[in-house]
Design a protein around this motif. Structure first.
Motif, PDB file in Angstrom:
ATOM      1  N   LEU A 101       0.825  -1.210   0.000  1.00  0.00           N
ATOM      2  CA  LEU A 101       0.000   0.000   0.000  1.00  0.00           C
ATOM      3  C   LEU A 101       0.857   1.257   0.000  1.00  0.00           C
ATOM      4  O   LEU A 101       0.612   2.205  -0.762  1.00  0.00           O
ATOM      5  CB  LEU A 101      -0.909  -0.026   1.236  1.00  0.00           C
ATOM      6  CG  LEU A 101      -1.721   1.230   1.552  1.00  0.00           C
ATOM      7  CD1 LEU A 101      -2.691   1.517   0.424  1.00  0.00           C
ATOM      8  CD2 LEU A 101      -2.462   1.047   2.869  1.00  0.00           C
ATOM      9  N   PHE A 102       1.897   1.263   0.821  1.00  0.00           N
ATOM     10  CA  PHE A 102       2.752   2.440   0.941  1.00  0.00           C
ATOM     11  C   PHE A 102       3.517   2.686  -0.363  1.00  0.00           C
ATOM     12  O   PHE A 102       3.651   3.828  -0.815  1.00  0.00           O
ATOM     13  CB  PHE A 102       3.724   2.256   2.091  1.00  0.00           C
ATOM     14  CG  PHE A 102       4.495   3.494   2.449  1.00  0.00           C
ATOM     15  CD1 PHE A 102       3.945   4.461   3.265  1.00  0.00           C
ATOM     16  CD2 PHE A 102       5.776   3.694   1.973  1.00  0.00           C
ATOM     17  CE1 PHE A 102       4.645   5.604   3.602  1.00  0.00           C
ATOM     18  CE2 PHE A 102       6.498   4.827   2.297  1.00  0.00           C
ATOM     19  CZ  PHE A 102       5.927   5.786   3.128  1.00  0.00           C
ATOM     20  N   THR A 103       4.019   1.607  -0.965  1.00  0.00           N
ATOM     21  CA  THR A 103       4.751   1.746  -2.224  1.00  0.00           C
ATOM     22  C   THR A 103       3.852   2.310  -3.310  1.00  0.00           C
ATOM     23  O   THR A 103       4.244   3.222  -4.059  1.00  0.00           O
ATOM     24  CB  THR A 103       5.312   0.390  -2.663  1.00  0.00           C
ATOM     25  OG1 THR A 103       6.175  -0.120  -1.642  1.00  0.00           O
ATOM     26  CG2 THR A 103       6.100   0.517  -3.959  1.00  0.00           C
ATOM     27  N   ALA A 104       2.641   1.775  -3.415  1.00  0.00           N
ATOM     28  CA  ALA A 104       1.700   2.280  -4.422  1.00  0.00           C
ATOM     29  C   ALA A 104       1.327   3.731  -4.140  1.00  0.00           C
ATOM     30  O   ALA A 104       1.215   4.544  -5.068  1.00  0.00           O
ATOM     31  CB  ALA A 104       0.452   1.403  -4.434  1.00  0.00           C
ATOM     32  N   ALA A 105       1.167   4.069  -2.864  1.00  0.00           N
ATOM     33  CA  ALA A 105       0.734   5.419  -2.496  1.00  0.00           C
ATOM     34  C   ALA A 105       1.764   6.476  -2.880  1.00  0.00           C
ATOM     35  O   ALA A 105       1.403   7.622  -3.163  1.00  0.00           O
ATOM     36  CB  ALA A 105       0.456   5.483  -0.995  1.00  0.00           C
ATOM     37  N   LYS A 106       3.040   6.122  -2.903  1.00  0.00           N
ATOM     38  CA  LYS A 106       4.079   7.090  -3.257  1.00  0.00           C
ATOM     39  C   LYS A 106       3.886   7.619  -4.676  1.00  0.00           C
ATOM     40  O   LYS A 106       4.306   8.728  -4.997  1.00  0.00           O
ATOM     41  CB  LYS A 106       5.462   6.453  -3.125  1.00  0.00           C
ATOM     42  CG  LYS A 106       5.880   6.193  -1.685  1.00  0.00           C
ATOM     43  CD  LYS A 106       7.258   5.569  -1.608  1.00  0.00           C
ATOM     44  CE  LYS A 106       8.331   6.541  -2.054  1.00  0.00           C
ATOM     45  NZ  LYS A 106       9.693   6.009  -1.830  1.00  0.00           N
ATOM     46  N   TYR A 107       3.247   6.814  -5.507  1.00  0.00           N
ATOM     47  CA  TYR A 107       3.069   7.211  -6.900  1.00  0.00           C
ATOM     48  C   TYR A 107       1.622   7.593  -7.221  1.00  0.00           C
ATOM     49  O   TYR A 107       1.320   7.976  -8.347  1.00  0.00           O
ATOM     50  CB  TYR A 107       3.514   6.067  -7.814  1.00  0.00           C
ATOM     51  CG  TYR A 107       4.940   5.655  -7.565  1.00  0.00           C
ATOM     52  CD1 TYR A 107       6.006   6.405  -8.069  1.00  0.00           C
ATOM     53  CD2 TYR A 107       5.235   4.537  -6.789  1.00  0.00           C
ATOM     54  CE1 TYR A 107       7.322   6.037  -7.821  1.00  0.00           C
ATOM     55  CE2 TYR A 107       6.560   4.160  -6.534  1.00  0.00           C
ATOM     56  CZ  TYR A 107       7.584   4.916  -7.046  1.00  0.00           C
ATOM     57  OH  TYR A 107       8.879   4.558  -6.790  1.00  0.00           O
ATOM     58  N   LEU A 108       0.756   7.493  -6.215  1.00  0.00           N
ATOM     59  CA  LEU A 108      -0.662   7.741  -6.483  1.00  0.00           C
ATOM     60  C   LEU A 108      -1.277   8.821  -5.600  1.00  0.00           C
ATOM     61  O   LEU A 108      -2.497   8.916  -5.507  1.00  0.00           O
ATOM     62  CB  LEU A 108      -1.455   6.430  -6.298  1.00  0.00           C
ATOM     63  CG  LEU A 108      -1.102   5.292  -7.243  1.00  0.00           C
ATOM     64  CD1 LEU A 108      -1.868   4.036  -6.856  1.00  0.00           C
ATOM     65  CD2 LEU A 108      -1.397   5.672  -8.689  1.00  0.00           C
TER      66      LEU A 108
END
Length: 386
Positions: free
Chosen positions: A189-196
């Motif tokens: 979730l955190f990895t995806a959130a960095k780009y979203l």
């Protein structure tokens, strides 16, 4: 984090609210180890689990269930997951490195868990009805040790009996894989959130996961799922409970400056959870009550445990084997006395686990990271790719 992500997160921050003597809002200072009582809170949660388990030899559940609606250990497990989400998300956000995050989680859980499995596995031969040779050759011995190491726990040891059946030597380990599942979900979730969208994306995902957890609690939905997937509904139920608790901890960290901590409110939340115990959303009401009490206790009770080690993990993973030892020895004590006896024997094991295994593993991880960063810095100065 990168500047872009920081900008997005900073833009999402809500203004802090001035606290009053009766109500407190968590500040950055409160999050420093020297300013809170989270070490004591974790120990209380671990002791609550011991208390519930001390009733099991003679009763189905502990004496608080008629009052609260659930065994106190259910509140304790929920509290552990809420606090884990709160602190682990803080750690990940501050580090902004998935590799660092993964190393931290592995070094925090695996060394202590592996040493416990070996110690308990070897100690089991002294309480087994089998010979030493037969005990060591029995597949259940390796299943117990390797199961803990691979997060697929087995709970019995060969010949270690409680009455006429094999003891559940360490049933508490069932929560450890679920804790690790939550770590993995947060990392993705955190990895995806960095780009979203930074923290906004995290909040959106949390809202969606809460909605999904509530949806699966609707009797018609739950019944349809159970009919479709059969016994696998267990995994849906545990995800709905434990990820929701972990995610609630993340949300409470994000909105910490807007969550008023008040002891009167805590009692009101607990009463509300008890009143809702016969509804489809009873479990989540219990989790909210546990979360609120954990934060109140951690941030509104001083800081007398600030210099303690984090002995709660050791207490949690060693307490049930100690209880099994008492049962195999035929020790019969009232539940309260058994709780105190188990806690007294477990405490030195937890102390040793923290100082000899868990903390050294964390220190070694930190030293390796500092060495790697220093090496990378030297290579950059020398013009060599890191």
């Amino acid at each position: 984090m990168t500047t872009a992500v920081n900008d997005r997160i900073d833009a999402f921050e809500l203004p802090a609210v001035d606290s009053t003597p009766a109500t407190h809002f968590i500040t950055d200072k409160d999050l420093q180890k020297s300013s809170n009582n989270l070490n004591a809170v974790r120990l209380i949660l671990a002791t609550a689990v011991i208390y519930s388990h001390s009733y099991y030899p003679l009763h189905d559940t502990d004496a608080l269930k008629p009052l609260l609606g659930w065994p106190i250990s259910w509140f304790a497990v929920d509290g552990f997951f809420v606090l884990s989400g709160f602190l682990v998300y803080r750690s990940l956000e501050r580090r902004d490195s998935i590799l660092d995050y993964a190393a931290s989680r592995v070094s925090r859980i695996w060394p202590g868990l592996m040493v416990m499995a070996i110690v308990v596995g070897l100690m089991g031969m002294f309480f087994s009805r089998l010979s030493t040779t037969a005990y060591m050759a029995d597949p259940k011995f390796l299943e117990f040790v390797l199961g803990a190491a691979t997060l697929r726990p087995h709970y019995e040891l060969p010949g270690v009996q409680c009455g006429t059946a094999l003891c559940n030597v360490n049933g508490s380990l069932w929560t450890i894989p679920w804790e690790c599942y939550c770590y993995c979900i947060l990392g993705i979730l955190f990895t995806a959130a960095k780009y979203l969208g930074g923290r906004r994306a995290v909040v959106a995902a949390l809202v969606a996961s809460f909605a999904l957890a509530l949806l699966t609690d609707i009797p018609a939905v739950h019944g349809a799922l159970a009919a479709k997937i059969g016994s696998k509904i267990y995994f849906v139920d545990q995800f709905s409970r434990l990820w929701a608790a972990f995610a609630l901890g993340i949300a409470l960290y994000i909105f910490r400056s807007r969550v008023p901590l008040n002891w009167i409110a805590a009692i009101g939340v607990l009463i509300a959870a008890c009143l809702l115990q016969n509804t489809g959303f009873a479990g989540h009401a219990r989790t909210i009550a546990a979360a609120y009490f954990v934060l109140c206790a951690g941030f509104r009770s001083g800081n007398f445990s600030a210099n303690w080690g984090d002995y709660s993990f050791g207490m949690y993973i060693y307490a049930m084997p100690v209880l099994a030892m008492f049962i195999t020895l035929g020790v019969h004590l009232p539940p309260i006395m058994l709780t105190l006896a188990v806690a007294a024997v477990t405490a030195p094991l937890a102390f040793a686990s923290w100082h000899l295994v868990e903390k050294p593993a964390l220190d070694m991880k930190s030293q390796l990271q500092r060495w790697h960063k220093a090496r990378a810095a030297r290579q950059e100065v020398d013009g060599i790719p890191a």
